[in-house]
Write a protein that holds these residues in place. Structure first.
Motif, PDB file in Angstrom:
ATOM      1  N   THR A   1       0.835  -1.192   0.000  1.00 18.69           N
ATOM      2  CA  THR A   1       0.000   0.000   0.000  1.00 18.69           C
ATOM      3  C   THR A   1       0.873   1.247   0.000  1.00 18.69           C
ATOM      4  N   ILE A   2       0.491   2.224  -0.793  1.00 20.27           N
ATOM      5  CA  ILE A   2       1.152   3.528  -0.761  1.00 20.27           C
ATOM      6  C   ILE A   2       0.428   4.366   0.279  1.00 20.27           C
ATOM      7  N   VAL A   3       1.192   4.884   1.223  1.00 25.50           N
ATOM      8  CA  VAL A   3       0.639   5.686   2.312  1.00 25.50           C
ATOM      9  C   VAL A   3       1.271   7.068   2.282  1.00 25.50           C
ATOM     10  N   LEU A   4       0.681   7.990   3.015  1.00 31.31           N
ATOM     11  CA  LEU A   4       1.272   9.304   3.221  1.00 31.31           C
ATOM     12  C   LEU A   4       1.792   9.331   4.649  1.00 31.31           C
ATOM     13  N   VAL A   5       3.070   9.682   4.813  1.00 25.24           N
ATOM     14  CA  VAL A   5       3.696   9.721   6.134  1.00 25.24           C
ATOM     15  C   VAL A   5       4.056  11.162   6.466  1.00 25.24           C
ATOM     16  N   ASP A   6       3.656  11.593   7.646  1.00 25.10           N
ATOM     17  CA  ASP A   6       3.954  12.945   8.111  1.00 25.10           C
ATOM     18  C   ASP A   6       5.262  12.922   8.902  1.00 25.10           C
ATOM     19  N   TRP A   7       6.335  13.322   8.219  1.00 25.11           N
ATOM     20  CA  TRP A   7       7.658  13.349   8.827  1.00 25.11           C
ATOM     21  C   TRP A   7       8.041  14.760   9.278  1.00 25.11           C
ATOM     22  N   ARG A   8       7.086  15.632   9.472  1.00 19.16           N
ATOM     23  CA  ARG A   8       7.416  17.025   9.780  1.00 19.16           C
ATOM     24  C   ARG A   8       7.966  17.227  11.185  1.00 19.16           C
ATOM     25  N   ALA A   9       7.615  16.404  12.123  1.00 19.60           N
ATOM     26  CA  ALA A   9       8.064  16.608  13.502  1.00 19.60           C
ATOM     27  C   ALA A   9       9.243  15.696  13.828  1.00 19.60           C
ATOM     28  N   GLY A  10      10.264  16.255  14.421  1.00 21.73           N
ATOM     29  CA  GLY A  10      11.371  15.468  14.941  1.00 21.73           C
ATOM     30  C   GLY A  10      12.463  15.091  13.965  1.00 21.73           C
TER      31      GLY A  10
ATOM     32  N   LEU B   1      12.810   3.863  -2.208  1.00 20.89           N
ATOM     33  CA  LEU B   1      14.195   3.824  -1.733  1.00 20.89           C
ATOM     34  C   LEU B   1      14.384   2.737  -0.675  1.00 20.89           C
ATOM     35  N   ALA B   2      14.771   1.544  -1.118  1.00 22.18           N
ATOM     36  CA  ALA B   2      14.928   0.395  -0.216  1.00 22.18           C
ATOM     37  C   ALA B   2      15.964   0.650   0.875  1.00 22.18           C
ATOM     38  N   HIS B   3      16.986   1.422   0.580  1.00 24.59           N
ATOM     39  CA  HIS B   3      18.044   1.690   1.559  1.00 24.59           C
ATOM     40  C   HIS B   3      17.611   2.716   2.601  1.00 24.59           C
ATOM     41  N   HIS B   4      16.372   3.194   2.522  1.00 22.12           N
ATOM     42  CA  HIS B   4      15.809   4.110   3.519  1.00 22.12           C
ATOM     43  C   HIS B   4      14.665   3.455   4.282  1.00 22.12           C
ATOM     44  N   VAL B   5      14.637   2.127   4.336  1.00 23.59           N
ATOM     45  CA  VAL B   5      13.586   1.422   5.064  1.00 23.59           C
ATOM     46  C   VAL B   5      13.592   1.889   6.522  1.00 23.59           C
ATOM     47  N   THR B   6      12.392   2.120   7.063  1.00 26.52           N
ATOM     48  CA  THR B   6      12.299   2.620   8.430  1.00 26.52           C
ATOM     49  C   THR B   6      10.970   2.228   9.056  1.00 26.52           C
ATOM     50  N   SER B   7      10.922   2.319  10.350  1.00 26.95           N
ATOM     51  CA  SER B   7       9.702   2.088  11.104  1.00 26.95           C
ATOM     52  C   SER B   7       9.110   3.444  11.462  1.00 26.95           C
ATOM     53  N   VAL B   8       7.803   3.611  11.242  1.00 28.99           N
ATOM     54  CA  VAL B   8       7.134   4.863  11.599  1.00 28.99           C
ATOM     55  C   VAL B   8       5.878   4.556  12.402  1.00 28.99           C
ATOM     56  N   SER B   9       5.507   5.484  13.232  1.00 29.75           N
ATOM     57  CA  SER B   9       4.287   5.361  14.016  1.00 29.75           C
ATOM     58  C   SER B   9       3.071   5.377  13.096  1.00 29.75           C
ATOM     59  N   LEU B  10       2.131   4.517  13.375  1.00 33.81           N
ATOM     60  CA  LEU B  10       0.891   4.517  12.603  1.00 33.81           C
ATOM     61  C   LEU B  10       0.136   5.830  12.760  1.00 33.81           C
ATOM     62  N   LYS B  11       0.433   6.572  13.819  1.00 36.02           N
ATOM     63  CA  LYS B  11      -0.195   7.879  14.010  1.00 36.02           C
ATOM     64  C   LYS B  11       0.261   8.877  12.950  1.00 36.02           C
ATOM     65  N   ARG B  12       1.413   8.617  12.318  1.00 38.49           N
ATOM     66  CA  ARG B  12       1.944   9.487  11.262  1.00 38.49           C
ATOM     67  C   ARG B  12       1.479   9.057   9.868  1.00 38.49           C
ATOM     68  N   VAL B  13       0.763   7.945   9.784  1.00 36.63           N
ATOM     69  CA  VAL B  13       0.442   7.316   8.502  1.00 36.63           C
ATOM     70  C   VAL B  13      -1.013   7.554   8.114  1.00 36.63           C
ATOM     71  N   GLN B  14      -1.203   7.964   6.857  1.00 40.16           N
ATOM     72  CA  GLN B  14      -2.542   8.079   6.278  1.00 40.16           C
ATOM     73  C   GLN B  14      -2.596   7.116   5.097  1.00 40.16           C
ATOM     74  N   GLU B  15      -3.480   6.138   5.173  1.00 39.26           N
ATOM     75  CA  GLU B  15      -3.602   5.135   4.115  1.00 39.26           C
ATOM     76  C   GLU B  15      -4.273   5.736   2.884  1.00 39.26           C
ATOM     77  N   THR B  16      -3.879   5.260   1.707  1.00 39.02           N
ATOM     78  CA  THR B  16      -4.523   5.644   0.451  1.00 39.02           C
ATOM     79  C   THR B  16      -5.055   4.377  -0.207  1.00 39.02           C
ATOM     80  N   SER B  17      -5.758   4.519  -1.296  1.00 38.73           N
ATOM     81  CA  SER B  17      -6.250   3.356  -2.043  1.00 38.73           C
ATOM     82  C   SER B  17      -5.231   2.906  -3.092  1.00 38.73           C
ATOM     83  N   SER B  18      -4.092   3.564  -3.141  1.00 42.62           N
ATOM     84  CA  SER B  18      -3.062   3.259  -4.145  1.00 42.62           C
ATOM     85  C   SER B  18      -2.135   2.170  -3.635  1.00 42.62           C
ATOM     86  N   ARG B  19      -1.561   1.428  -4.592  1.00 43.97           N
ATOM     87  CA  ARG B  19      -0.604   0.393  -4.211  1.00 43.97           C
ATOM     88  C   ARG B  19       0.321   0.067  -5.376  1.00 43.97           C
TER      89      ARG B  19
END
Length: 117
Positions: free
Chosen positions: A8-17, A80-98
């Motif tokens: 799934t393609i999601v939107l991640v809010d990386w603005r804080a921290g 970017l496979a070399h940027h794999v990371t764990s993010v909080s689900l609170k930062r994630v907005q699911e889309t219908s895209s994949r």
């Protein structure tokens, strides 16, 4: 929150921290964790960011994602496979895209390569 499925393609809010050279905006990413890896209550998910900047797409570690109806992309981007990371689900907005199943398989292989597995 329900866990987004792998691919799934999601939107991640990386603005804080973020610190310099880390994402500092809302950015598309692809969920890469196995759908059964973590229970629904686990607070994070594994993703790789998407970029349109081909200069960041180191060839061995970037999966090319061309626009299709299924992925909703407006332009070619790279996962970017070399940027794999764990993010909080609170930062994630699911889309219908994949991405496709083949792209997900290739992306996971690139992650393994980047980790030396």
């Amino acid at each position: 929150m329900r866990r987004p499925a792998a691919g799934t393609i999601v939107l991640v809010d990386w603005r804080a921290g973020a610190v310099p050279s880390e994402p500092t905006k809302i950015r598309s990413a692809v969920v890469v964790e196995d759908d059964e890896l973590f229970p629904d209550r686990y607070p994070n998910t594994l993703v790789v960011p998407l970029t349109r900047d081909e200069a960041l797409a180191y060839p061995a570690f970037a999966e090319r994602i061309d626009p299709t109806d299924g992925n909703g992309a407006e332009a070619t981007s790279w996962a970017l496979a070399h940027h794999v990371t764990s993010v909080s689900l609170k930062r994630v907005q699911e889309t219908s895209s994949r991405i496709t199943a083949d792209q997900l398989t290739n992306l996971r292989r690139r992650i393994a390569l980047a980790l030396g597995l």
